[in-house]
Design a protein around this motif. Structure first.
Motif, PDB file in Angstrom:
ATOM      1  N   GLU A   1       1.488  13.025   8.614  1.00  0.00           N
ATOM      2  CA  GLU A   1       1.501  11.554   8.680  1.00  0.00           C
ATOM      3  C   GLU A   1       0.080  10.976   8.690  1.00  0.00           C
ATOM      4  O   GLU A   1      -0.215  10.008   8.001  1.00  0.00           O
ATOM      5  CB  GLU A   1       2.263  11.129   9.943  1.00  0.00           C
ATOM      6  N   GLU A   2      -0.800  11.615   9.470  1.00  0.00           N
ATOM      7  CA  GLU A   2      -2.180  11.133   9.568  1.00  0.00           C
ATOM      8  C   GLU A   2      -2.875  11.213   8.205  1.00  0.00           C
ATOM      9  O   GLU A   2      -3.578  10.292   7.785  1.00  0.00           O
ATOM     10  CB  GLU A   2      -2.933  11.971  10.611  1.00  0.00           C
TER      11      GLU A   2
ATOM     12  N   ARG B   1      -1.449  11.140   5.332  1.00  0.00           N
ATOM     13  CA  ARG B   1      -0.885  10.124   4.439  1.00  0.00           C
ATOM     14  C   ARG B   1      -1.521   8.760   4.675  1.00  0.00           C
ATOM     15  O   ARG B   1      -1.770   8.012   3.744  1.00  0.00           O
ATOM     16  CB  ARG B   1       0.633  10.031   4.640  1.00  0.00           C
ATOM     17  N   GLU B   2      -1.743   8.455   5.958  1.00  0.00           N
ATOM     18  CA  GLU B   2      -2.375   7.170   6.282  1.00  0.00           C
ATOM     19  C   GLU B   2      -3.797   7.094   5.753  1.00  0.00           C
ATOM     20  O   GLU B   2      -4.208   6.095   5.181  1.00  0.00           O
ATOM     21  CB  GLU B   2      -2.375   6.952   7.794  1.00  0.00           C
ATOM     22  N   TRP B   3      -4.527   8.184   5.939  1.00  0.00           N
ATOM     23  CA  TRP B   3      -5.900   8.211   5.400  1.00  0.00           C
ATOM     24  C   TRP B   3      -5.874   7.972   3.907  1.00  0.00           C
ATOM     25  O   TRP B   3      -6.616   7.154   3.370  1.00  0.00           O
ATOM     26  CB  TRP B   3      -6.559   9.572   5.677  1.00  0.00           C
ATOM     27  N   MET B   4      -4.964   8.698   3.272  1.00  0.00           N
ATOM     28  CA  MET B   4      -4.917   8.634   1.818  1.00  0.00           C
ATOM     29  C   MET B   4      -4.595   7.219   1.348  1.00  0.00           C
ATOM     30  O   MET B   4      -5.194   6.705   0.401  1.00  0.00           O
ATOM     31  CB  MET B   4      -3.873   9.624   1.305  1.00  0.00           C
ATOM     32  N   ALA B   5      -3.652   6.566   2.013  1.00  0.00           N
ATOM     33  CA  ALA B   5      -3.304   5.188   1.638  1.00  0.00           C
ATOM     34  C   ALA B   5      -4.538   4.296   1.760  1.00  0.00           C
ATOM     35  O   ALA B   5      -4.748   3.389   0.958  1.00  0.00           O
ATOM     36  CB  ALA B   5      -2.171   4.676   2.520  1.00  0.00           C
ATOM     37  N   GLY B   6      -5.367   4.597   2.758  1.00  0.00           N
ATOM     38  CA  GLY B   6      -6.577   3.807   2.983  1.00  0.00           C
ATOM     39  C   GLY B   6      -7.595   3.919   1.856  1.00  0.00           C
ATOM     40  O   GLY B   6      -8.412   3.026   1.664  1.00  0.00           O
ATOM     41  N   TYR B   7      -7.576   5.012   1.114  1.00  0.00           N
ATOM     42  CA  TYR B   7      -8.548   5.172   0.017  1.00  0.00           C
ATOM     43  C   TYR B   7      -8.184   4.282  -1.166  1.00  0.00           C
ATOM     44  O   TYR B   7      -9.004   4.049  -2.046  1.00  0.00           O
ATOM     45  CB  TYR B   7      -8.641   6.629  -0.470  1.00  0.00           C
ATOM     46  N   ASN B   8      -6.941   3.823  -1.208  1.00  0.00           N
ATOM     47  CA  ASN B   8      -6.470   2.947  -2.289  1.00  0.00           C
ATOM     48  C   ASN B   8      -6.812   3.525  -3.676  1.00  0.00           C
ATOM     49  O   ASN B   8      -7.412   2.860  -4.527  1.00  0.00           O
ATOM     50  CB  ASN B   8      -7.081   1.547  -2.111  1.00  0.00           C
ATOM     51  N   LEU B   9      -6.415   4.748  -3.881  1.00  0.00           N
ATOM     52  CA  LEU B   9      -6.731   5.416  -5.151  1.00  0.00           C
ATOM     53  C   LEU B   9      -5.913   4.828  -6.301  1.00  0.00           C
ATOM     54  O   LEU B   9      -4.730   4.534  -6.138  1.00  0.00           O
ATOM     55  CB  LEU B   9      -6.467   6.917  -5.046  1.00  0.00           C
ATOM     56  N   LEU B  10      -6.564   4.665  -7.436  1.00  0.00           N
ATOM     57  CA  LEU B  10      -5.869   4.123  -8.618  1.00  0.00           C
ATOM     58  C   LEU B  10      -4.722   5.019  -9.043  1.00  0.00           C
ATOM     59  O   LEU B  10      -3.654   4.539  -9.424  1.00  0.00           O
ATOM     60  CB  LEU B  10      -6.843   4.000  -9.794  1.00  0.00           C
ATOM     61  N   THR B  11      -4.972   6.331  -8.983  1.00  0.00           N
ATOM     62  CA  THR B  11      -3.953   7.245  -9.501  1.00  0.00           C
ATOM     63  C   THR B  11      -2.850   7.521  -8.485  1.00  0.00           C
ATOM     64  O   THR B  11      -1.960   8.330  -8.733  1.00  0.00           O
ATOM     65  CB  THR B  11      -4.577   8.587  -9.963  1.00  0.00           C
ATOM     66  N   ALA B  12      -2.915   6.836  -7.325  1.00  0.00           N
ATOM     67  CA  ALA B  12      -1.818   6.951  -6.366  1.00  0.00           C
ATOM     68  C   ALA B  12      -0.817   5.821  -6.552  1.00  0.00           C
ATOM     69  O   ALA B  12       0.254   5.820  -5.960  1.00  0.00           O
ATOM     70  CB  ALA B  12      -2.362   6.938  -4.943  1.00  0.00           C
ATOM     71  N   LYS B  13      -1.165   4.838  -7.357  1.00  0.00           N
ATOM     72  CA  LYS B  13      -0.289   3.674  -7.522  1.00  0.00           C
ATOM     73  C   LYS B  13       0.928   4.020  -8.385  1.00  0.00           C
ATOM     74  O   LYS B  13       0.818   4.820  -9.310  1.00  0.00           O
ATOM     75  CB  LYS B  13      -1.058   2.526  -8.178  1.00  0.00           C
ATOM     76  N   PRO B  14       2.062   3.393  -8.090  1.00  0.00           N
ATOM     77  CA  PRO B  14       3.244   3.621  -8.933  1.00  0.00           C
ATOM     78  C   PRO B  14       2.994   3.131 -10.357  1.00  0.00           C
ATOM     79  O   PRO B  14       2.278   2.151 -10.559  1.00  0.00           O
ATOM     80  CB  PRO B  14       4.335   2.766  -8.285  1.00  0.00           C
TER      81      PRO B  14
END
Ligand SMILES: Nc1nc2c(ncn2[C@@H]2O[C@H](COP(=O)(O)OP(=O)(O)O)[C@@H](O)[C@H]2O)c(=O)[nH]1
Ligand SMILES: [Mg+2]
Length: 365
Positions: free
Chosen positions: A183-184, A186-199
């Protein structure tokens, strides 16, 4: 909620954007339509609103809306600053999801930047730029975290995560296919706001002839579908040029035109609905004589927060909600009949609002 339209030059992005915003502008009830030449508010088609409008002899129908942004100028080398590339990448970072337009139509009058029609090559060109841009973000973050990690356990854990994501991207994979159960992390990762993480939704822009069978006989569309499946994305077949023509028509003409093409709804309508869905959004409805309206919430929203979309007082002073589902109301034909059958429920503050719930809030402030 915002979607960015991306893709190489000359694939049909602006054509799609213009037809989207034109279609959106049809709903004169929506207070703002084009915010900026590249940003348009698009209303989400919802037949339920029209049905309720008739039932309540409504004066005004207000559909849900989402924003689309036409993000021009992504070319090879964008992540190295080519052709204002960094600015466009920054624009993509601000959107919640991506509509990636890929050219599957042949037209010798319209130049392709790479000289031939090859949607997979195009997708990879764009994705590489997005990946490069994400790698830059990760590297900056890694440089910062290395120092902290010497005497901070959490930082050491984050550094390890950053390196794992980096290795994933270096294999030309999108961040959205990176998996972690932590979970931690995942939260960090969401914080990076990566372009390739977007739907992502791929819009396969085809010739008119490929519309009726949804691109089934087009090998280029098939290749896009296969790629999208692997990368956990959706594909929609559209013909931007036809959509532009359709967007100019009146409702009746539009219906006939679509029938001629063997279609039930325009590609645009499908695309808008899918985008709404992709963003994890649903609508609850309010209905009365003055107004029938769709309110946008994210899936999982509870009644008080849903009420807060209408007015903060509704959330603050929430007592309970009177709820009937659209399907139940339709089955009973009138609100009174639904109430008699016990289908109008009283729900409290833990109720998770469902798509198509018709809500009436009781509050006290
Ligand atoms: N034949 C054909 N041409 C299209 C289609 N979509 C767009 N075009 C044309 O391709 C050119 C580039 O389109 P545009 O939307 O400006 O592309 P953008 O650079 O991605 O924004 C324009 O001349 C459009 O009219 C299509 O579905 N079929
Ligand atoms: Mg354009």
């Amino acid at each position: 909620m915002k979607l960015g339209i991306v893709g190489l030059p000359n694939v049909g992005k602006s054509t799609l954007f213009n037809s989207l915003t034109k279609a959106g502008a049809e709903s004169a009830n929506y207070p703002f339509c084009t915010i900026d030449p590249n940003v348009g508010v698009v209303t989400v088609p919802d037949k339920r609103l029209d049905v309720l409008g008739e039932m309540y002899h409504t004066k005004k129908i207000i559909p849900a809306a989402i924003e689309f942004v036409d993000i021009a100028g992504l070319v090879k080398g964008a992540s190295k600053g080519e052709g204002l590339g960094n600015q466009f990448l920054a624009n993509i970072r601000e959107v919640d999801a991506i509509v990636h337009v890929v050219r599957c139509f042949e037209d010798s009058n319209i130049v392709h930047v790479d000289g031939s029609i090859d949607p997979l090559r195009d997708i990879e060109t764009i994705n590489l730029e997005l990946i490069f841009s994400d790698l830059e973000i990760l590297e900056r973050r890694i440089a910062k975290t290395v120092k902290l990690s010497r005497n901070d356990k959490a930082a050491a854990k984050e550094l390890e995560l950053l390196n794992r994501i980096k290795a994933h991207l270096e294999e030309n994979k999108m961040a959205k296919t990176f998996e972690t159960d932590d979970e931690e992390e995942r939260e960090w990762m969401a914080g990076y706001n990566l372009l390739t993480a977007k739907p992502v939704i791929f819009a396969a822009n085809v010739a008119e002839d490929d519309l009726a069978d949804d691109g089934a006989n087009n090998t280029k569309v098939a290749a896009v579908r296969e790629y999208a499946k692997r990368e956990q994305c959706e594909v929609f077949v559209i013909c931007a040029q036809i959509e532009q023509e359709i967007a100019e028509l009146e409702d009746e003409e539009k219906k006939m035109f679509l029938e001629d093409l063997g279609l039930e709804e325009s590609g645009l309508e499908k695309l808008i609905k899918a985008s709404y869905h992709l963003l994890g959004l649903i609508s609850y409805l309010t209905a009365g004589e003055p107004e029938v309206r769709a309110w946008t919430i994210t899936k999982g929203t509870k009644a008080p927060q849903a009420a807060g979309k209408i007015h903060s007082d509704f959330e603050r002073g929430f007592i309970r909600a009177e709820v009937v589902s659209y399907a139940d109301l339709m089955a009973c034909k009138t609100y009174a009949a639904a109430r008699e059958k016990g289908l109008v429920r009283l729900e409290g503050k833990d109720y998770v609002v469902q798509d198509g719930d018709i809500m009436l809030f009781r509050f006290n402030v």
